[in-house]
Design an enzyme around this catalytic site. Structure first.
Site, PDB file in Angstrom:
ATOM      1  N   CYS A 126       0.874  -1.160   0.006  1.00 48.63           N
ATOM      2  CA  CYS A 126      -0.028   0.022  -0.174  1.00 48.63           C
ATOM      3  C   CYS A 126       0.878   1.230   0.124  1.00 48.63           C
ATOM      4  O   CYS A 126       0.284   2.242  -0.360  1.00 48.63           O
ATOM      5  CB  CYS A 126      -1.050  -0.177   1.184  1.00 48.63           C
ATOM      6  SG  CYS A 126      -1.807  -1.563   1.462  1.00 48.63           S
ATOM      7  N   HIS A 138      -3.089   7.119   2.521  1.00 44.51           N
ATOM      8  CA  HIS A 138      -3.829   5.808   1.900  1.00 44.51           C
ATOM      9  C   HIS A 138      -5.034   5.522   2.613  1.00 44.51           C
ATOM     10  O   HIS A 138      -5.185   5.882   3.635  1.00 44.51           O
ATOM     11  CB  HIS A 138      -2.811   4.793   2.221  1.00 44.51           C
ATOM     12  CG  HIS A 138      -3.209   3.335   2.145  1.00 44.51           C
ATOM     13  ND1 HIS A 138      -3.685   3.049   1.021  1.00 44.51           N
ATOM     14  CD2 HIS A 138      -3.276   2.339   3.020  1.00 44.51           C
ATOM     15  CE1 HIS A 138      -4.045   1.648   1.125  1.00 44.51           C
ATOM     16  NE2 HIS A 138      -3.888   1.189   2.280  1.00 44.51           N
ATOM     17  N   ASN A 195     -10.292  -0.081  -0.073  1.00 46.47           N
ATOM     18  CA  ASN A 195      -8.907   0.046   0.003  1.00 46.47           C
ATOM     19  C   ASN A 195      -8.130  -0.492  -1.426  1.00 46.47           C
ATOM     20  O   ASN A 195      -8.337  -1.971  -1.622  1.00 46.47           O
ATOM     21  CB  ASN A 195      -8.452  -0.632   1.317  1.00 46.47           C
ATOM     22  CG  ASN A 195      -6.653  -0.628   1.489  1.00 46.47           C
ATOM     23  OD1 ASN A 195      -6.141  -0.434   0.565  1.00 46.47           O
ATOM     24  ND2 ASN A 195      -6.231  -1.063   2.562  1.00 46.47           N
TER      25      ASN A 195
HETATM   26  O1  UT7 Z   1      -3.838  -1.022   3.773  1.00 45.70           O
HETATM   27  C1  UT7 Z   1      -3.640  -1.788   5.007  1.00 45.70           C
HETATM   28  C2  UT7 Z   1      -4.530  -2.937   4.829  1.00 45.70           C
HETATM   29  N1  UT7 Z   1      -5.365  -3.399   6.089  1.00 45.70           N
HETATM   30  C3  UT7 Z   1      -5.667  -2.472   6.986  1.00 45.70           C
HETATM   31  O2  UT7 Z   1      -5.448  -1.338   7.001  1.00 45.70           O
HETATM   32  C4  UT7 Z   1      -6.701  -3.256   8.008  1.00 45.70           C
HETATM   33  C5  UT7 Z   1      -6.387  -2.928   9.241  1.00 45.70           C
HETATM   34  N2  UT7 Z   1      -7.641  -3.271  10.018  1.00 45.70           N
HETATM   35  C6  UT7 Z   1      -9.058  -2.860  10.090  1.00 45.70           C
HETATM   36  O3  UT7 Z   1      -9.141  -2.160   9.534  1.00 45.70           O
HETATM   37  C7  UT7 Z   1      -9.888  -3.845  11.038  1.00 45.70           C
HETATM   38  O4  UT7 Z   1      -9.103  -4.668  11.929  1.00 45.70           O
HETATM   39  C8  UT7 Z   1     -10.856  -4.394  10.516  1.00 45.70           C
HETATM   40  C9  UT7 Z   1     -11.844  -3.769   9.708  1.00 45.70           C
HETATM   41  C10 UT7 Z   1     -10.292  -5.546   9.367  1.00 45.70           C
HETATM   42  C11 UT7 Z   1     -11.676  -5.423  11.521  1.00 45.70           C
HETATM   43  O5  UT7 Z   1     -12.166  -4.555  12.301  1.00 45.70           O
HETATM   44  P1  UT7 Z   1     -12.109  -5.028  14.020  1.00 45.70           P
HETATM   45  O6  UT7 Z   1     -12.988  -3.989  14.589  1.00 45.70           O
HETATM   46  O7  UT7 Z   1     -10.863  -4.886  14.304  1.00 45.70           O
HETATM   47  O8  UT7 Z   1     -12.868  -6.101  13.925  1.00 45.70           O
HETATM   48  P2  UT7 Z   1     -12.292  -7.456  14.588  1.00 45.70           P
HETATM   49  O9  UT7 Z   1     -11.203  -8.395  13.717  1.00 45.70           O
HETATM   50  O10 UT7 Z   1     -11.904  -7.340  15.868  1.00 45.70           O
HETATM   51  O11 UT7 Z   1     -13.533  -8.466  14.540  1.00 45.70           O
HETATM   52  C12 UT7 Z   1     -14.627  -8.072  15.540  1.00 45.70           C
HETATM   53  C13 UT7 Z   1     -15.808  -9.331  15.149  1.00 45.70           C
HETATM   54  C14 UT7 Z   1     -15.143 -10.739  15.170  1.00 45.70           C
HETATM   55  O12 UT7 Z   1     -16.266 -11.594  15.771  1.00 45.70           O
HETATM   56  P3  UT7 Z   1     -16.258 -11.975  17.315  1.00 45.70           P
HETATM   57  O13 UT7 Z   1     -15.018 -12.759  17.298  1.00 45.70           O
HETATM   58  O14 UT7 Z   1     -16.311 -10.794  17.970  1.00 45.70           O
HETATM   59  O15 UT7 Z   1     -17.153 -12.894  17.152  1.00 45.70           O
HETATM   60  C15 UT7 Z   1     -14.995 -10.961  13.619  1.00 45.70           C
HETATM   61  O16 UT7 Z   1     -15.338 -12.402  13.308  1.00 45.70           O
HETATM   62  O17 UT7 Z   1     -16.273  -8.926  13.872  1.00 45.70           O
HETATM   63  C16 UT7 Z   1     -16.164 -10.190  13.165  1.00 45.70           C
HETATM   64  N3  UT7 Z   1     -16.227  -9.734  11.647  1.00 45.70           N
HETATM   65  C17 UT7 Z   1     -17.244  -9.620  10.831  1.00 45.70           C
HETATM   66  N4  UT7 Z   1     -18.339  -9.560  11.072  1.00 45.70           N
HETATM   67  C18 UT7 Z   1     -19.257  -9.081  10.263  1.00 45.70           C
HETATM   68  C19 UT7 Z   1     -15.116  -9.911  11.002  1.00 45.70           C
HETATM   69  N5  UT7 Z   1     -15.325  -9.394   9.674  1.00 45.70           N
HETATM   70  C20 UT7 Z   1     -16.597  -9.462   9.585  1.00 45.70           C
HETATM   71  C21 UT7 Z   1     -17.490  -8.760   8.621  1.00 45.70           C
HETATM   72  N6  UT7 Z   1     -18.903  -8.782   9.008  1.00 45.70           N
HETATM   73  N7  UT7 Z   1     -17.335  -8.626   7.178  1.00 45.70           N
END
Ligand code: UT7
Length: 344
Positions: A130, A271, A301
């Site tokens: 990125c 970004h 993204n």
């Molecule tokens: O260019 C660089 C590339 N990457 C990034 O910048 C990504 C950086 N990270 C993020 O943006 C965030 O970590 C995410 C958007 C990917 C995830 O958000 P989060 O608030 O960190 O969520 P999490 O991973 O802690 O997941 C929370 C819950 C989980 O369920 P449980 O374990 O609490 O029951 C996940 O399984 O949300 C669940 N979950 C979803 N639910 C609905 C994960 N993905 C999804 C989804 N829809 N698409």
């Protein structure tokens, strides 16, 4: 005797005798939209979750049967040439930042330079995920400053849909396909161009974001998880933690080293990874929301495509004020990060 690092030091040695100007920009996104409603039909997710956690509403995706990274990279380049009033033969270098090239050989840069008839140009791809476009722009700008090149097309292009596992809801909802291009050229005024640049990397954190090609690429701690070879694997929480801190640090460093304040710049072009990451940095540095462009709601993204896509939209809207500095900031896989501050 140890050699002091020049990374991030001001001014660049030796004192430049020429400047660098952005002549024009271009971008391209595929027509096909993948909305949050489409994901609701494909996966256990919701529009509400995606918007709240990321700010994304839709992204664009290529038809991979006939199109790829080169398709959008070429279209962005053609548009940038048109906006610059240049011919393909005016280019002496084409650099494409990407991690989603159709083939590792030839490079996307070679293919598109050949396709448009840029017969006087050298061409290569650069991989910094990125951060790729900002890395490429910094490298190209330094070459033009030093007289090693005169007119360079710098492109960030990513066919993210070609490396996504669309059964992985935590990753696939984040990314879209896009390309952007800036054409830079030597200028007699040494005051214009990049007045500060910083590029950094921490390879010890590579497992946070990687694309395994072989079983043996998968680190032990990830081995128990369902992994698809050739698809992007990401530890979202770890990348989020890294990004929130790094984004703020990189911007703070660029403001401190140039002596500029957020009021002095026309735009900070970030970004587009997650609107929460952008907002966190903006709030910590007290930057006016009008100075930090956000289009992640429309495109998701797009990795190395995201910064030049923002730059092109801002450039065409007249938001890059002539005579005022602007800043580009990115972070990504590797792990990598980069900033570039330009005096227009
Ligand atoms: O260019 C660089 C590339 N990457 C990034 O910048 C990504 C950086 N990270 C993020 O943006 C965030 O970590 C995410 C958007 C990917 C995830 O958000 P989060 O608030 O960190 O969520 P999490 O991973 O802690 O997941 C929370 C819950 C989980 O369920 P449980 O374990 O609490 O029951 C996940 O399984 O949300 C669940 N979950 C979803 N639910 C609905 C994960 N993905 C999804 C989804 N829809 N698409």
């Amino acid at each position: 005797m140890s050699v002091p690092s020049t990374n991030g030091m001001l001014p660049p040695p030796p004192t430049p005798t020429r400047g660098v100007r952005i002549l024009g920009t271009g971008s391209f996104v595929p027509d096909r939209r993948l909305t949050n409603a489409d994901f609701e039909r494909m996966l256990d997710t919701s529009d509400e979750w995606i918007v709240q956690r990321t700010g994304i509403r839709e992204r664009r995706v290529l038809d991979l049967r006939t199109e790829g990274c080169s398709t959008i990279a070429q279209r962005a380049l053609e548009r940038a040439l048109e906006s610059s009033g240049l011919k393909p033969t005016d280019l002496d270098l084409v650099v494409v930042a990407t991690v989603t090239m159709e083939m590792t050989c030839p490079s996307v840069a070679c293919r598109i330079a050949g396709a448009i008839g840029a017969t006087n140009a050298a061409a290569f791809d650069l991989g910094a995920a990125c951060s790729g476009f900002v890395y490429a722009l910094n490298v190209a700008e330094s070459m033009v400053r030093m007289g090693r090149a005169r007119t360079v097309a710098v492109i960030g292009a990513e066919a993210m849909s070609s490396i996504l596992d669309y059964t992985d809801r935590a990753v696939s909802i984040l990314f879209g396909d896009a390309a952007g291009c800036a054409i830079i050229q030597a200028d007699p005024d040494p005051r214009v161009g990049c007045i500060y640049q910083h590029m950094g990397a921490d390879g010890s954190g590579w497992q946070a974001l990687y694309i395994p090609r072989r079983e043996s690429d998968v680190p032990a701690e990830d081995a128990a998880n369902p992994i698809r070879l050739g698809c992007l694997r990401m530890n979202g929480k770890e990348v989020f933690r890294f990004a929130v801190t790094k984004f703020k640090d990189v911007m703070e460093d660029a403001f401190a080293k140039t002596g500029l304040t957020p009021n002095d710049v026309s735009q900070v072009i970030c970004h587009q990874s997650n609107v929460r990451i952008i907002d966190a940095a903006r709030e910590k540095l007290n930057i006016d929301p009008s100075k930090i462009y956000v289009n992640i709601d429309r495109y998701g993204n797009s990795s190395a495509g995201s910064v030049p896509l923002c730059l092109d939209e801002l450039w065409r809207a007249g938001k890059i004020t002539p005579g005022k500095p602007f800043m580009l900031v990115a972070f990504g896989g590797g792990l990598t990060w980069a900033s570039s501050v330009w005096q227009t």
